[in-house]
Design a protein around this motif. Structure first.
Motif, mmCIF file in Angstrom:
data_model
loop_
_atom_site.group_PDB
_atom_site.id
_atom_site.type_symbol
_atom_site.label_atom_id
_atom_site.label_comp_id
_atom_site.label_asym_id
_atom_site.label_seq_id
_atom_site.Cartn_x
_atom_site.Cartn_y
_atom_site.Cartn_z
ATOM 1 N N UNK A 169 0.845 -1.190 0.000
ATOM 2 C CA UNK A 169 0.000 0.000 0.000
ATOM 3 C C UNK A 169 0.884 1.244 0.000
ATOM 4 N N UNK A 170 0.256 2.376 -0.198
ATOM 5 C CA UNK A 170 0.985 3.612 -0.456
ATOM 6 C C UNK A 170 1.868 4.029 0.719
ATOM 7 N N UNK A 171 1.597 3.516 1.922
ATOM 8 C CA UNK A 171 2.393 3.887 3.090
ATOM 9 C C UNK A 171 3.629 3.000 3.275
ATOM 10 N N UNK A 172 3.748 1.946 2.490
ATOM 11 C CA UNK A 172 4.891 1.044 2.622
ATOM 12 C C UNK A 172 6.168 1.771 2.209
ATOM 13 N N UNK A 174 8.737 0.801 0.745
ATOM 14 C CA UNK A 174 9.276 0.428 -0.554
ATOM 15 C C UNK A 174 8.284 0.661 -1.702
ATOM 16 N N UNK A 175 7.175 1.321 -1.417
ATOM 17 C CA UNK A 175 6.120 1.487 -2.413
ATOM 18 C C UNK A 175 6.637 2.163 -3.683
ATOM 19 N N UNK A 176 7.224 3.342 -3.552
ATOM 20 C CA UNK A 176 7.630 4.101 -4.736
ATOM 21 C C UNK A 176 8.772 3.413 -5.477
ATOM 22 N N UNK A 177 9.731 2.872 -4.741
ATOM 23 C CA UNK A 177 10.867 2.203 -5.365
ATOM 24 C C UNK A 177 10.417 0.985 -6.172
ATOM 25 N N UNK A 178 9.473 0.222 -5.615
ATOM 26 C CA UNK A 178 8.969 -0.953 -6.323
ATOM 27 C C UNK A 178 8.108 -0.542 -7.505
ATOM 28 N N UNK A 179 7.316 0.503 -7.338
ATOM 29 C CA UNK A 179 6.470 1.010 -8.419
ATOM 30 C C UNK A 179 7.321 1.440 -9.613
ATOM 31 N N UNK A 184 6.169 2.868 -13.414
ATOM 32 C CA UNK A 184 4.940 3.478 -12.935
ATOM 33 C C UNK A 184 5.233 4.541 -11.881
ATOM 34 N N UNK A 185 4.229 5.367 -11.630
ATOM 35 C CA UNK A 185 4.373 6.464 -10.674
ATOM 36 C C UNK A 185 3.023 6.775 -10.048
ATOM 37 N N UNK A 186 3.041 7.135 -8.759
ATOM 38 C CA UNK A 186 1.834 7.639 -8.107
ATOM 39 C C UNK A 186 1.697 9.128 -8.413
ATOM 40 N N UNK A 187 0.514 9.545 -8.783
ATOM 41 C CA UNK A 187 0.208 10.962 -8.986
ATOM 42 C C UNK A 187 -0.479 11.484 -7.743
ATOM 43 N N UNK A 188 0.019 12.572 -7.191
ATOM 44 C CA UNK A 188 -0.563 13.169 -5.999
ATOM 45 C C UNK A 188 -1.874 13.878 -6.361
#
Length: 355
Positions: A169-172, A174-179, A184-188
């Motif tokens: 989930x987004x709070x992990x 390693x979330x961004x590094x794994x994404x 891929x990327x999370x958009x705020x």
């Protein structure tokens, strides 16, 4: 629900749908739930493609489990936009500038994939599998254009007895590094971007609020024919779009995959330009191809996930209203198989301590 299968896409002389035909089609039941948030001209110019994307998917009892509830955008080439939730008819895509030449989101997604490290073992599942497209002989006789919108479904022949997809989930931590590994990327919330894609991307909203979409449609032979993954030569964005009362039950979990390439193949892939409307050849180990998969969960509070062209993905684990941005291209879709529809699939989700 991602790619749209269009039986008329490759016809040399495409029939033009008249306004009378459009009105007749839009009186069908599947159109009755759709918020048409685009102009009449855009609708008319793209009607055949958009009409193929408007669906009702029902279980054995005839209860709708997935319904198209909106058409938004489009995001045009060179536009700078942001995504907005629940602002009324015609919402979702807010145009900031009609023409920009700044660095694109698509460029950023490719760079993230190129420079990403291999994820930690606990953040991925590795499976041996052979991807055989419908065109290459992997087609499933009971799954096709009449059963779903993905066109000729091939097979991902999995050499495993079970699959347990890890969920970040987004709070992990390693979330961004794994994404990034998957391109891929999370958009705020309210983040502006220039997509950088050369075709318009339409936001199709699908509602899977009723329970049972996976069990009673996706996994059934009369429905999706089993869990599928796909890739296609356009980028995706998933944007949850619940109203205020739906937000607590609206869940978006996106499954992403990547073939494990040799060093030489990855360097070639990163170096060479891609042909238009075609994904690069990625074979991995030709004798024993292996894939990484991870499910990413993010909140329905204005966040979105964007993925690069040709990223392997599935969005069947979402629940509620999601706007999926897509373009009018072909796709390569395969259903997970042993010798029958692959049923022993689950996701393991735990409360993350990294908050």
């Amino acid at each position: 629900m991602s790619h749209v299968y269009s039986p008329t896409r490759h016809k040399e002389q495409k029939e033009i749908t008249s306004e009378e035909q459009m009105k007749e089609i839009m009186n069908e039941r599947r159109w009755q739930y759709v918020d048409v948030g685009i102009t009449d001209k855009v609708l008319k110019d793209n009607f055949n493609f958009l009409n193929d994307a408007v669906v009702i998917r029902s279980g054995a009892e005839g209860i709708p489990l997935m319904t198209t509830t909106g058409i938004y955008g489009p995001i045009a080439p060179y536009q700078k936009v942001r995504l907005e939730q629940g602002k009324g008819k015609g919402a979702v895509v807010k145009v900031i500038h009609n023409y920009v030449e700044e660095r694109s989101l698509l460029d950023e997604l490719k760079e993230r994939r190129i420079h990403a490290k291999t994820p930690k073992k606990e953040n991925v599942i590795k499976v041996q599998a052979k991807w055989v497209s419908g065109k290459d002989g992997g087609g499933l006789s009971n799954v096709g254009g009449s059963a779903n919108v993905f066109g000729a479904t091939g097979s991902l022949l999995v050499n495993e007895t079970e699959i347990d997809f890890p969920v970040l989930d987004i709070h992990h931590k390693d979330f961004d590094e794994t994404l990034a590994y998957y391109g891929a990327k999370i958009l705020q919330p309210n983040e502006s971007f220039n997509m950088g894609f050369d075709k318009p991307l339409f936001g199709m909203e699908y509602d899977t609020s009723l329970p049972g979409y996976i069990q009673d449609y996706v996994m059934k032979s009369y429905g999706g024919g089993g869990l599928f993954v796909e890739h296609h030569p356009f980028p995706h964005i998933w944007f949850p779009n619940p109203n205020e009362n739906e937000r607590d039950t609206n869940i978006c979990r996106v499954l992403l995959g990547r073939i494990i390439e040799s060093k030489e193949e990855q360097e070639r892939d990163n170096r060479e330009s891609w042909a238009e409307n075609r994904c690069p050849e990625r074979h991995g180990n030709k004798k024993q191809p292996e894939y990484h998969f991870t499910v990413f969960r993010f909140p329905s509070d204005g966040h979105a996930i964007a993925v690069d062209e040709c990223c392997i993905h599935n969005d069947s684990f979402c629940n509620g209203k999601q706007v999926v941005f897509l373009a009018n291209t072909d796709a390569n879709t395969v259903a997970l198989r042993e010798t029958a529809p692959f049923q022993n699939i689950r996701i393991s989700e735990q409360e993350t301590p990294y908050k």
